[in-house]
Design a protein around this motif. Sequence first.
Motif, PDB file in Angstrom:
ATOM      1  N   LEU A   1      10.240  -5.822  -0.325  1.00 43.93           N
ATOM      2  CA  LEU A   1       9.875  -6.003   1.087  1.00 43.93           C
ATOM      3  C   LEU A   1      10.467  -4.889   1.939  1.00 43.93           C
ATOM      4  O   LEU A   1       9.804  -4.363   2.842  1.00 43.93           O
ATOM      5  N   GLU A   2      11.711  -4.518   1.658  1.00 44.15           N
ATOM      6  CA  GLU A   2      12.346  -3.418   2.382  1.00 44.15           C
ATOM      7  C   GLU A   2      11.553  -2.121   2.168  1.00 44.15           C
ATOM      8  O   GLU A   2      11.317  -1.360   3.114  1.00 44.15           O
ATOM      9  N   TYR A   3      11.163  -1.877   0.936  1.00 43.75           N
ATOM     10  CA  TYR A   3      10.409  -0.669   0.617  1.00 43.75           C
ATOM     11  C   TYR A   3       9.078  -0.654   1.371  1.00 43.75           C
ATOM     12  O   TYR A   3       8.704   0.356   1.985  1.00 43.75           O
ATOM     13  N   ALA A   4       8.350  -1.768   1.290  1.00 43.40           N
ATOM     14  CA  ALA A   4       7.042  -1.827   1.953  1.00 43.40           C
ATOM     15  C   ALA A   4       7.187  -1.638   3.458  1.00 43.40           C
ATOM     16  O   ALA A   4       6.405  -0.916   4.085  1.00 43.40           O
ATOM     17  N   ASP A   5       8.181  -2.264   4.033  1.00 42.31           N
ATOM     18  CA  ASP A   5       8.392  -2.153   5.477  1.00 42.31           C
ATOM     19  C   ASP A   5       8.738  -0.717   5.860  1.00 42.31           C
ATOM     20  O   ASP A   5       8.232  -0.173   6.846  1.00 42.31           O
ATOM     21  N   HIS A   6       9.566  -0.071   5.054  1.00 42.67           N
ATOM     22  CA  HIS A   6       9.995   1.300   5.346  1.00 42.67           C
ATOM     23  C   HIS A   6       8.836   2.286   5.235  1.00 42.67           C
ATOM     24  O   HIS A   6       8.785   3.283   5.969  1.00 42.67           O
ATOM     25  N   HIS A   7       7.917   2.018   4.317  1.00 38.07           N
ATOM     26  CA  HIS A   7       6.802   2.941   4.085  1.00 38.07           C
ATOM     27  C   HIS A   7       5.516   2.523   4.803  1.00 38.07           C
ATOM     28  O   HIS A   7       4.458   3.127   4.590  1.00 38.07           O
ATOM     29  N   LEU A   8       5.608   1.528   5.643  1.00 40.22           N
ATOM     30  CA  LEU A   8       4.434   1.062   6.385  1.00 40.22           C
ATOM     31  C   LEU A   8       3.980   2.139   7.363  1.00 40.22           C
ATOM     32  O   LEU A   8       4.798   2.779   8.030  1.00 40.22           O
ATOM     33  N   SER A   9       2.681   2.349   7.444  1.00 45.71           N
ATOM     34  CA  SER A   9       2.141   3.331   8.384  1.00 45.71           C
ATOM     35  C   SER A   9       2.050   2.707   9.771  1.00 45.71           C
ATOM     36  O   SER A   9       2.311   1.520   9.962  1.00 45.71           O
ATOM     37  N   ASN A  10       1.637   3.502  10.730  1.00 43.86           N
ATOM     38  CA  ASN A  10       1.488   3.000  12.095  1.00 43.86           C
ATOM     39  C   ASN A  10       0.122   2.378  12.341  1.00 43.86           C
ATOM     40  O   ASN A  10      -0.106   1.783  13.387  1.00 43.86           O
ATOM     41  N   GLY A  11      -0.786   2.543  11.392  1.00 45.08           N
ATOM     42  CA  GLY A  11      -2.130   2.007  11.553  1.00 45.08           C
ATOM     43  C   GLY A  11      -2.342   0.733  10.767  1.00 45.08           C
ATOM     44  O   GLY A  11      -1.390   0.153  10.226  1.00 45.08           O
ATOM     45  N   PRO A  12      -3.583   0.283  10.663  1.00 37.95           N
ATOM     46  CA  PRO A  12      -3.878  -0.972   9.967  1.00 37.95           C
ATOM     47  C   PRO A  12      -3.872  -0.860   8.454  1.00 37.95           C
ATOM     48  O   PRO A  12      -3.901  -1.878   7.768  1.00 37.95           O
ATOM     49  N   TRP A  13      -3.833   0.360   7.908  1.00 35.92           N
ATOM     50  CA  TRP A  13      -3.924   0.543   6.460  1.00 35.92           C
ATOM     51  C   TRP A  13      -2.648   1.182   5.922  1.00 35.92           C
ATOM     52  O   TRP A  13      -1.966   1.941   6.621  1.00 35.92           O
ATOM     53  N   LEU A  14      -2.345   0.901   4.666  1.00 31.51           N
ATOM     54  CA  LEU A  14      -1.158   1.478   4.057  1.00 31.51           C
ATOM     55  C   LEU A  14      -1.294   2.964   3.808  1.00 31.51           C
ATOM     56  O   LEU A  14      -0.312   3.699   3.803  1.00 31.51           O
ATOM     57  N   MET A  15      -2.509   3.415   3.567  1.00 31.97           N
ATOM     58  CA  MET A  15      -2.739   4.830   3.312  1.00 31.97           C
ATOM     59  C   MET A  15      -4.138   5.209   3.777  1.00 31.97           C
ATOM     60  O   MET A  15      -5.025   4.361   3.856  1.00 31.97           O
ATOM     61  N   SER A  16      -4.331   6.436   4.127  1.00 32.50           N
ATOM     62  CA  SER A  16      -5.604   6.975   4.594  1.00 32.50           C
ATOM     63  C   SER A  16      -6.094   6.214   5.823  1.00 32.50           C
ATOM     64  O   SER A  16      -5.316   5.607   6.555  1.00 32.50           O
TER      65      SER A  16
END
Length: 204
Positions: free
Chosen positions: A133-148
């Motif tokens: 959960l810490e990892y996902a939160d830290h790498h979360l983007s500012n938009g609605p998608w995790l990548m692209s």
Amino acid sequence: MKLYGSLTSPYVRKVRVLVREKNLACEFILADAWAADSPIPPLNPLGKVPALVLDNGEVLFDSPVIVEYLDSLKAPPLLPASGEARWQALRWQALADGVLDAVVSRLLESRRPAAQQSAETIPRQEAKIARALEYADHHLSNGPWLMSDRFTVADLAVAVALEYIDFRYPHDWRGRHPRLGEWCAGIGARPAFVETRPPGMEQK
């Protein structure tokens, strides 16, 4: 095609979400892998769901394999074909699958008689989940998608994992990771997620 699995398996749900997202023709057949007369062992020698029977009679098993196969059948792809984006998506999927494995291990241990439970197993699995959960939160983007700039298998896998935490290991992870909770709520509102939630899943 026929997909064999249960309503509560998160690994099966990953596949069901993808089938719904891509509007694929795939019959879902309820199957209990633990039942004495289960159809699963003849399909998958490991005795696990999901199992996908193709139109030619061949069988695929293990959710990442099935997800990648089904994704290949219809554009646009949810899993990038090559390059850095593919490895990023696969890393997110590996994180999500690891969370599922940890939640399942914790659940099975908690169902053992108290006198037979390991004093280490449950805390160890909970620590894995917390770190993920810490990892996902830290790498979360500012938009609605995790990548692209669009929904990918990364979003699919991680959102299924987060909602499975709610289902089998409910605790206030959103209080610690509110941004991740908001992101999950956005993905979870998609029809493919709403329609595949298992009976009894807590709504957050």
